[in-house]
Write an enzyme that holds these catalytic residues in place. Structure first.
Site, short mmCIF file in Angstrom:
data_model
loop_
_atom_site.label_atom_id
_atom_site.label_comp_id
_atom_site.label_asym_id
_atom_site.label_seq_id
_atom_site.Cartn_x
_atom_site.Cartn_y
_atom_site.Cartn_z
N HIS A 115 -3.59 5.72 3.25
CA HIS A 115 -4.40 4.53 3.01
C HIS A 115 -3.78 3.28 3.62
O HIS A 115 -4.48 2.45 4.23
CB HIS A 115 -4.57 4.36 1.50
CG HIS A 115 -5.54 3.30 1.10
ND1 HIS A 115 -5.17 2.02 0.76
CD2 HIS A 115 -6.89 3.33 0.97
CE1 HIS A 115 -6.24 1.31 0.44
NE2 HIS A 115 -7.30 2.08 0.55
N ASP B 122 0.85 -1.19 0.00
CA ASP B 122 0.00 0.00 0.00
C ASP B 122 0.89 1.24 0.00
O ASP B 122 1.97 1.23 -0.58
CB ASP B 122 -0.94 -0.03 1.21
CG ASP B 122 -2.31 0.55 0.90
OD1 ASP B 122 -2.39 1.76 0.63
OD2 ASP B 122 -3.29 -0.21 0.92
N SER C 228 -11.78 -1.79 0.14
CA SER C 228 -10.44 -1.80 0.73
C SER C 228 -10.51 -2.18 2.20
O SER C 228 -9.77 -3.04 2.70
CB SER C 228 -9.79 -0.42 0.62
OG SER C 228 -9.34 -0.15 -0.66
#
Length: 653
Positions: free
Chosen positions: A291, A251, A487
């Site tokens: 994120h 990520d 996600s």
């Protein structure tokens, strides 16, 4: 190819992209450069091919028998003529477009309440003032009358001196909201105790849209019920924490904060940090995007949940080992070759760091069959190495066939999203939101495999990250950041797997997938049909406790041969068929699935799981399913209860 993530209502992150190759060249001018991945049997030959075209080698990717580099766009046609280049994938690097908001004015997720007042911070994300046309608010009668004022947050000076407003009646306004934050304040004539945000309804009208105050959890404004909704509470109460299980997260990086870098025992638990963009081990932890930290927080945050008994941690597996892999830039852009390089590093270091789980909360638009897609090829190598790969389905619903790559891979665990409508413990209003991507895949495969909590999930992100700066209204007063998307749902499943592998480390990744899928709870209608198509809910909603007690390790997954897939001799096609109107179907699907989708929110028809379905029926007048429905829910229920009895486990719904 560039990979980027975008925003959805109430905020959802998912990576999106495109893949192209010999059969789909992009028109580019001669002075542009382009990234290419060459695949073939001889890596040195591939490197030399890039150099002979005046290019520069950037990636060595033996995991997919590939070499990546940058060449002039005018050299692209030459690749098709070079002997020894079996395939090439080009990346045209389109500019990242700004994320579109449904409305440029949006409010905080929480209001500030006193017994006699309310304040709601709202944001105008436009660069210029926006006209506020009307407001409609409702509140308990015990508060009496109300006056309304709107002020810029910095000055605190009301732009109007209090206008009387009637509960439930729109109030016309002519107010210009400046860029940035403002305060909507309501003062009531009478005090009232024990107020919650859900006692109020507020809507703001602008020229071209409206924004609303969304509901909130009643318990201390906290948002950590995804553990309960995912069936992990009983596992946590049994002492499972994911201790020692390695979870890799490809990520945007990891925030260097004790809740993420240290486990619940106070021990440092970052086994390594690999920077796939720079191709180096990076001792410094950072996450300029946010994120990756949010995913890690859902999976393994060791911060305790305040005022929650018994003791609960914010992450599902607070003692798991984390292996962050940075492959995404702060703005959400990511080169697919960096992601493949990250998968390659994780696979090569699987034994060294006991990496049992790989979380890929990202997706790209498929442009080829899964077996021809380099990122899918890398994912299959990770699966072959024994790593349970968990992939987000995507946020491109409600259209059919929107499952992204590598979630379209039949071997991995692909996860869609479900939301609990801010009512933990009450599954009657749990539903699959429209954004959650649907199957079937291009090859007719049923995806996602299952669905998991992905609505308004709280986690930790750096306050100076891109997400925080661009979306300040998604922070709770306690400092956690709330986001929605597949996600988040994928991260929930990764955390559950860490718990399962702690108690049963002998499980293979195929075993894990079987346990989760065979114990998932489908949404059923009163008639005993599936409330959602398998292309929407897969096998149903995930449950960690059911996986441990009722899951089976012998399922269709065991019949797949990942080695044959990598050798190119196993190419799977699914049972999906397309009807005349373009919608996907399955054999006998009208008998199995309700024609119309259930309501978004409270449903009098939809129930999750066989037990909940049977218990709402009148056994004297209603059958578990209509005569033509090809299921036997009563037999399924009996089998489950007998198995629980043999295990000495209390009956479970």
């Amino acid at each position: 190819m560039k990979i980027s993530w975008g925003l959805l209502p109430v905020f959802a992150l998912i990576l999106s992209s495109s893949i192209s190759g010999k059969d789909e060249m992009t028109a580019l001018t001669a002075d542009q450069s382009i990234q290419v991945l060459l695949q073939g049997k001889n890596a040195e030959h591939l490197r030399q091919a890039i150099k002979n075209l005046g290019g520069q080698v950037t990636h060595d990717l033996p995991i997919v028998h590939g070499v990546g580099g940058v060449i002039g766009a005018d050299m692209l046609p030459e690749l098709a003529t070079i002997k020894g280049v079996d395939k090439f994938t080009e990346d045209f690097n389109p500019p990242k477009l700004p994320d579109n908001r449904d409305c440029l004015v949006s409010g905080d997720l929480q209001v500030k309440l006193t017994p006699q007042s309310l304040q709601w911070r709202i944001f105008n994300f436009a660069n210029n003032p926006k006209p506020l046309k009307w407001i409609n608010a409702s509140w308990p009668q015990t508060l009496g009358d109300a006056t309304l004022s709107v002020s810029t947050e910095m000055s605190g000076t009301p732009a109007n001196q209090g206008v009387k407003i009637t509960s439930g009646a729109p109030l016309q306004l002519n107010h210009m909201l400046p860029s940035g934050s403002s305060l909507v304040a309501m003062q009531f004539s009478k005090p009232s105790k024990s107020l919650t945000q859900n006692d109020f309804e507020i809507s703001l009208g602008l020229d071209d849209c409206e924004t609303q105050l969304i509901p909130a959890y009643a318990g201390k404004q906290q948002d950590f019920y995804f553990s309960k909704e995912a069936g992990a509470t009983l596992l946590a109460e049994a002492g499972l924490t994911g201790l020692g299980v390695g979870v890799a997260i490809i990520d945007s990086g990891l925030w260097d904060i004790p809740a993420l870098t240290h486990n619940a025992l106070g021990e440092r638990r970052i086994a390594a940090h690999y920077d796939a963009i720079g191709d180096r081990i990076d001792l410094e932890l950072h996450d300029d995007g946010g994120h990756g930290s949010h995913m890690a927080s859902i999976i393994a945050s060791s911060r305790r949940v305040a005022n929650r008994e018994p003791l609960q941690y914010q992450g599902l597996a607070p003692n798991a080992v984390l292996i962050p892999v940075t492959a995404i830039s702060p703005r959400g852009d990511g080169d697919f070759m960096d992601i493949i390089r990250g998968i390659q590093w994780v696979t090569a270091n699987q034994a060294r760091f006991n990496i049992r789980v790989l979380n890929l909360s990202l997706t790209a638009t498929p442009r080829s069959e899964y077996w021809a897609d380099p990122m899918n090829q890398a994912v299959m190598k990770a699966w072959e190495a024994g790593i349970a790969v968990v992939v987000a389905a995507g946020n491109d619903g409600p259209d059919w066939s929107t499952i992204g790559s590598p979630g379209n891979n039949p071997y991995v665990i692909t996860v869609g999203a479900i939301t609990d409508s801010w009512t933990p413990g009450d599954e009657r209003d749990d539903y699959i939101p429209n954004f959650s991507s649907r199957g079937p895949t291009f090859e007719g495969l049923i995806k996602p495999d299952l669905v998991a909590p992905g609505g308004h999930i709280s986690g930790l992100i750096p306050p100076d990250s891109s997400l925080a700066i661009e979306n300040p209204n998604y922070f709770l007063s306690s400092g956690e950041y709330v986001a929605t998307g597949s996600s988040q749902a994928a991260a929930v499943v990764s955390g559950l797997i860490a718990l399962l592998l702690e108690i049963k480390p002998e499980l293979t990744n195929d075993d894990v997938k079987c346990l989760l899928v065979t114990s998932a709870q489908p949404a059923l209608s009163r008639a005993g049909k599936l409330a959602y198509s398998p292309f929407i809910q897969g096998a149903g909603r995930v449950s960690g406790s059911r996986a441990l007690t009722l899951g089976e390790t012998n399922c269709e997954q065991k019949n797949l041969n990942i080695s044959a897939a990598l050798a190119g001799t196993e190419r799977l096609y699914g049972p999906a068929e397309r009807l005349e109107d373009g919608t996907p179907s399955l054999p006998n699907m009208p008998l199995m699935v309700e024609k119309n989708l259930p309501a978004l929110g409270v449903s009098t028809d939809r129930r999750w799981g066989v037990a909940a379905h049977l218990e709402r029926l009148d056994p004297t007048t209603e059958s578990p399913q209509q005569p033509d429905v090809p299921f036997n829910w009563a037999a399924v229920y009996r089998d489950e209860q007998q198995k629980l009895k043999r295990l000495g486990v209390p009956p479970s719904k």
